[in-house]
Motif scaffolding. Structure first.
Motif, PDB file in Angstrom:
ATOM      1  N   ASP A  75       0.824  -1.210   0.000  1.00  0.00           N
ATOM      2  CA  ASP A  75       0.000   0.000   0.000  1.00  0.00           C
ATOM      3  C   ASP A  75       0.856   1.257   0.000  1.00  0.00           C
ATOM      4  O   ASP A  75       0.437   2.308  -0.502  1.00  0.00           O
ATOM      5  N   THR A  76       2.036   1.165   0.603  1.00  0.00           N
ATOM      6  CA  THR A  76       2.964   2.296   0.670  1.00  0.00           C
ATOM      7  C   THR A  76       4.379   1.746   0.686  1.00  0.00           C
ATOM      8  O   THR A  76       4.607   0.602   1.111  1.00  0.00           O
ATOM      9  N   ARG A 134       6.762   6.468  -1.901  1.00  0.00           N
ATOM     10  CA  ARG A 134       5.421   6.725  -1.366  1.00  0.00           C
ATOM     11  C   ARG A 134       5.493   6.540   0.141  1.00  0.00           C
ATOM     12  O   ARG A 134       5.882   5.470   0.625  1.00  0.00           O
ATOM     13  N   THR A 138       3.673   6.930   4.035  1.00  0.00           N
ATOM     14  CA  THR A 138       2.518   7.124   4.910  1.00  0.00           C
ATOM     15  C   THR A 138       3.039   7.497   6.291  1.00  0.00           C
ATOM     16  O   THR A 138       3.901   6.806   6.838  1.00  0.00           O
ATOM     17  N   CYS A 151       1.869   8.711  10.234  1.00  0.00           N
ATOM     18  CA  CYS A 151       0.741   8.823  11.159  1.00  0.00           C
ATOM     19  C   CYS A 151       1.217   9.281  12.532  1.00  0.00           C
ATOM     20  O   CYS A 151       2.381   9.098  12.901  1.00  0.00           O
ATOM     21  N   PRO A 157       2.094  15.645  -2.384  1.00  0.00           N
ATOM     22  CA  PRO A 157       1.426  14.492  -2.989  1.00  0.00           C
ATOM     23  C   PRO A 157       2.110  13.161  -2.705  1.00  0.00           C
ATOM     24  O   PRO A 157       1.494  12.095  -2.855  1.00  0.00           O
ATOM     25  N   ASP A 213       1.142  10.564   2.519  1.00  0.00           N
ATOM     26  CA  ASP A 213      -0.196  10.335   3.058  1.00  0.00           C
ATOM     27  C   ASP A 213      -0.125  10.620   4.555  1.00  0.00           C
ATOM     28  O   ASP A 213       0.312   9.791   5.339  1.00  0.00           O
ATOM     29  N   ARG A 236      -1.601  11.154   8.125  1.00  0.00           N
ATOM     30  CA  ARG A 236      -2.765  10.718   8.893  1.00  0.00           C
ATOM     31  C   ARG A 236      -2.604  11.163  10.343  1.00  0.00           C
ATOM     32  O   ARG A 236      -1.938  10.496  11.137  1.00  0.00           O
TER      33      ARG A 236
END
Length: 393
Positions: free
Chosen positions: A3-4, A28, A30, A32, A129, A132, A134
């Motif tokens: 996913d990442t 990429r 992510t 959090c 971009p 991600d 969170r």
């Protein structure tokens, strides 16, 4: 397909810098964090410490596309004044001033309040971009395999990543999930962090003052309410630091502790009080996992080494990992080799330095005073020590 490429737990300053840098390099990412950045310094949980970003760290932030956002809130560090003192009220026993010109620099670095930096970086990353972001959700657990890791978040969601990075602080849940232990040393000290205003301009000079109980550090800030301002970290024994935080005459004691170098001083923000420890992870990596910043090492707040050491981790990790598979063993082993030795050497040096800085009298204080004079007055030694403090070799 994962996913990442890279999952980063912890959107503090270090985690956000890492995410931005990795996104710039085509990954990429992510990122959090269970706690969104506070909107101002008075908010609950706001980090009232400041960071003096040294020249190598500013270069890294520029590469990550972040320095432009931080620069408007940054104050130049034009010199470092180191003072020794004894007794209470403290009496000055030695003073030396170190200038960045000895290293060919116009300033040692730039100082920014941590809560403001985190708020600014979150705003920049929200528009990136490649990231991600969170906020309000944290890392819960992971299952690391040879080809990747399955991560579970605190909201119950799951995702797959090629590499998991713990940038989630001294109690790192990623470190615990990876089964990595820590070594911890307590000093019986606590630190008070806050900002203050003062009568006299700081002129960009940061000051470290040694006395019984620990170092006292002033770092230049931009003016507040039309008055000169500085960030303060005041280390002392645990009972004395707690008593100071409750003292009715705090501003008077603050002015005395600063040896009146900035004139009368007045606290301008709430306190943050935390214990002083040295904590190091027994390993920097595990299967599909890397640790950076305070997940890997917690150091006493002396010599602007804390976050600048963390940013050195970030550059080393970004440089070491495989662009095709960021969690591959060879890349992680390269990162561990690059950082493990420096981390332990720096932690050991700061441990000795902290013990020396907190000595209250007798032979140790005499040694501290003699050492200060020697480090400054012997030019080759001065430039060598200054270079090491800046992260160069």
């Amino acid at each position: 397909m994962a996913d990442t490429d890279i999952f980063v737990s912890g959107a503090g300053i270090a985690g956000m810098v890492l995410a931005a840098l990795l996104a710039r390099r085509g990954f990429r990412v992510t990122l959090c964090d269970p706690a969104p950045p506070p909107g101002d310094g008075d908010a609950e949980g706001a980090d009232l410490r400041s960071t003096a970003y040294l020249a190598p760290s500013i270069t890294l932030l520029e590469e990550a596309g972040l320095w432009e956002g931080l620069a408007p809130d940054a104050t130049a560090l034009a010199a470092l004044r180191v003072m020794d003192s004894t007794g209470w009220p403290p009496r000055q026993t030695a003073t030396r001033t170190f200038a960045p010109g000895d290293l060919g620099l116009d300033a040692f670095g730039r100082n920014v309040m941590n809560w403001r930096a985190r708020h600014t970086l979150a705003r920049v990353l929200a528009d990136d971009p490649g990231v991600d972001l969170r906020m309000g959700v944290g890392f819960a657990d992971m299952l690391a395999r040879d080809d990747g890791a399955r991560i579970t978040l605190t909201d119950g969601s799951r995702l797959d990543a090629r590499l998991v990075v713990g940038a989630d602080g001294r109690a790192s849940p990623v470190r615990r999930a990876a089964g990595i232990d820590t070594r911890l040393h307590r000093y019986g000290q606590k630190a008070l962090a806050f900002a203050c205003t003062h009568r006299d301009p700081h002129r960009g000079v940061s000051t470290e003052i040694y006395n019984d109980g620990g170092a006292f550090v002033t770092v230049p800030l931009a003016d507040q309410g039309g008055r000169p301002a500085s960030s303060i970290v005041w280390m002392d024994t645990g009972p004395r630091a707690t008593a100071l935080s409750q003292a009715d005459d705090f501003d008077a004691q603050l002015t005395d502790r600063a040896l009146h170098v900035l004139g009368p001083m007045a606290r301008a923000t709430p306190f943050r009080l935390w214990p002083i420890v040295t904590q190091t992870a027994t390993a920097m990596t595990a299967r599909r996992t890397a640790l950076v910043a305070e997940a890997a090492h917690v150091l006493p707040p002396i010599g602007a080494q804390g976050l600048n050491t963390s940013l050195a981790d970030i550059r080393a990790l970004a440089d070491a990992i495989d662009p095709g598979d960021p969690g591959a063993p060879a890349g992680l082993a390269g990162y561990a080799r690059a950082r493990q030795g420096d981390m332990h050497a720096r932690a050991a040096a700061i441990d000795v330095y902290n013990r020396l800085c907190s000595a209250g009298g007798g032979p140790l204080q005499a040694l501290r005073r003699t050492g200060l004079k020697a480090v400054h007055d012997i030019a080759p030694l001065r430039t060598r020590i200054m270079g090491l403090g800046m992260g160069t070799r």
